[in-house]
Enzyme design. Sequence first.
Site, short mmCIF file in Angstrom:
data_model
loop_
_atom_site.label_atom_id
_atom_site.label_comp_id
_atom_site.label_asym_id
_atom_site.label_seq_id
_atom_site.Cartn_x
_atom_site.Cartn_y
_atom_site.Cartn_z
N ARG A 1 0.82 -1.22 0.00
CA ARG A 1 0.00 0.00 0.00
C ARG A 1 0.85 1.27 0.00
O ARG A 1 0.59 2.19 -0.77
CB ARG A 1 -0.97 -0.01 1.19
CG ARG A 1 -2.11 -1.00 1.06
CD ARG A 1 -2.97 -1.03 2.31
NE ARG A 1 -2.18 -1.42 3.47
CZ ARG A 1 -2.60 -1.31 4.74
NH1 ARG A 1 -3.79 -0.78 5.00
NH2 ARG A 1 -1.84 -1.72 5.73
N ASN B 1 -6.64 -2.45 1.98
CA ASN B 1 -6.69 -3.90 2.11
C ASN B 1 -8.15 -4.32 2.16
O ASN B 1 -8.96 -3.71 2.87
CB ASN B 1 -6.01 -4.36 3.40
CG ASN B 1 -4.49 -4.30 3.32
OD1 ASN B 1 -3.93 -4.32 2.23
ND2 ASN B 1 -3.84 -4.23 4.46
#
EC number: 6.2.-.-
Length: 761
Positions: free
Chosen positions: A24, A42
């Site tokens: 990320r 996520n």
Amino acid sequence: MAETPGGDRVRIDVRGTVQGVGFRPFVHRLATELGVGGDVRNAGGHVVIRAAGGRVADFVAGLTAAAPPQARVTGIDVTALTDRVALGPGFRVAASVEGRGGEVPPDLATCPACVRELFDPADRRYRYPFLTCTACGPRATILGRLPYDRPRTAMHTFPLCAACAAEYQNPADRRFHAEPIACPTCGPRLSWTPDVHGEGALAAACAVLAGGGIVAVKGLGGYQLVCDAADESAVRRLRRVKDRPAKPLAVLARSLGDVRNLSEVDDRAAAVLASAAAPIVLLPRRPGAPLAEGIAPGLAEIGVFLPTTPLHHLLLAELRRPLVVTSGNRAGGPMVVDDAEAQAILGPVTDGVLGHDRPIWSRSDDSVVRTRHGRTTTIRRARGYAPAPLPLPFAAPEPLLALGAQLKHTCALACDGMAHLGPHTGDLEDARTLAAFERTAADLARWLDAEPAWCAHDLHPGYLSTQHARRWPAGRRIGVQHHHAHVAATAAEHGVSTPFVGVALDGLGLGDDGTLWGGEVLLADYREFRRFARFATAPLPGGAAAVRHPARMALGYLYGAESFGASVPEHLAGTLLSRVDGQELAVVRTMIARELNCPRASSAGRLFDAVSALLGLCDDNSYEGEAAVRLETAAMRYDARKALEWELHERDGLWVYDPVPTLRDALQSAANAPAGEVAARFHRTIAEVVVTLAVKAADAAGTDVVCLGGGVFQNALLTANVVDGLTTAGLRPLVAERVPMNDGGISYGQAAIACARMNGR
């Protein structure tokens, strides 16, 4: 990978190992560089990105081309976003959402950037044993469930201080969304006694180790027993503590340079040692290495590895000497992970317990690999590798738990097209290791949010793993023959899609005819197999006793080998017989003659044991496989140019290798040649036998693919000879590399076979 649809607003679903590896933060940086707006989050075990901007196509391409080193992108789906989906200005990391599936990241060794900080007096994490970032640190061992976020890890009880929170939220910081982030102000701390913590605890442990003591140290995936690797008395005492009289002990070295002082290291080994997995690597011991002889008595190899955590770095920096670091357990039990249990079990037999208050939620021992003959093979798959998944030749229609075998146990959860392999458990011999296996199976199911609807199991009814299968209805159990699973594991790892020849050289496994097998050539695919050839059988006097005592196995071949002609003359084995107690010899001969507790087996492993005893190398195994290891060690000193005698016969529609001529020639040769030279010729003999049988099988099956499996193929010398011989014969030999050739790979093979049967393929 899907092509980018028209327009500049897309949703991107990324699958693979994309959580716990800095994915990320990487996506955030990439989007910012390209001027792409949107967000990343996520979602279950995956990553979902919403992106908008003129360079979306470049952004999608960069997700795989520039991904973090430990990320593994297996699929990207790109779909258009409607105008109704509102995206805020800029790009942000959004809150995670629940979802199913995904891949659990393995634990990662401390990265170079964190090591520099660890020893930088100007850094606020100077000498902090728990520093970590998005590139390193605990992952699977602290994870409760996916998605991988701090509240779902063992770090949830350590609220971030202001400084750590600022780093966690700063896109320019390498700790941006590093879930295990901590510092001395807000994170875990070391403990030695209830009143001694932090630097004092570390100093106390180092003082004990420097003085020749033993310390139980809480590592990433469990407690470890540590002592000075050069202190002979400390090593002897550690062996008594573990009830481990001769099995090799692993050595932890501070740097690659220190490893080179202990062993011979080529480029491949150096790369594996320094990798994020940081496994124990088996390497040739350097003559004169500053190590106690008791580290690996009588063996040419030692297991060496580099520090895996900041705590290990600190211990080595203070002590400036190699350390023995071995699993914290006793009498074959599983590695201790609980703090109270460590104090109760390890405390009384060590000189102190160096613990800390970060819980271990999932047990994971150190991985072990070997780098020889241009390949890296896995011997024990655990920390650094497990539970990373491997592809299956057929997807699982419903979640399936492969239960493994008995020794070197692992289990695997098959979901969709992947098998998620749990870490090494140990030998399923008692309630403790059974409980550890059940905990691992529960971890896999929880991580993947997948309740197993089916199970695959070994055929042996006495295995605790097979007995565990009774928890499923009879119609939901898939029995898999042991050696079929061995060769299928190799085939699946290499993506074999056609029928193949499988050569399984193993200790013992139950055949589909109810007898014990172990030296087999199979014509196989993933669903079925046919036995094509085997080793001749011999009795195991006393059953399991013959496994523990190779001298007994040698007696089995002397007095009860399957007959194709003359037996081995008794006088040739006079040296062995002189070492066997007279009363025991009489009892064993009676047992064999009357077939009392003498199950017969076509086992290659037991044949290696017998030869080791006949050559005077090992009469009694103090650990599983010791006799064979000593036989290989002796053989490595010689270049055998001539095999011993051997014969093939046909019996009941099978080709059968008769080892009696080989044993007779070995004993005759041993009268005038060193045991090592005869051992080398024996290795060459078995390689010739295997190649000859594989060529016959390949011709019968119309294939050139030969998949090798079974614990005997952990013998690097034998495997190299077989691979060379098969290649020269025009065949394509395949050796398992990411999955153990021993029983640690059985669960993966079971999963591959069961999924093929479930698909009717």
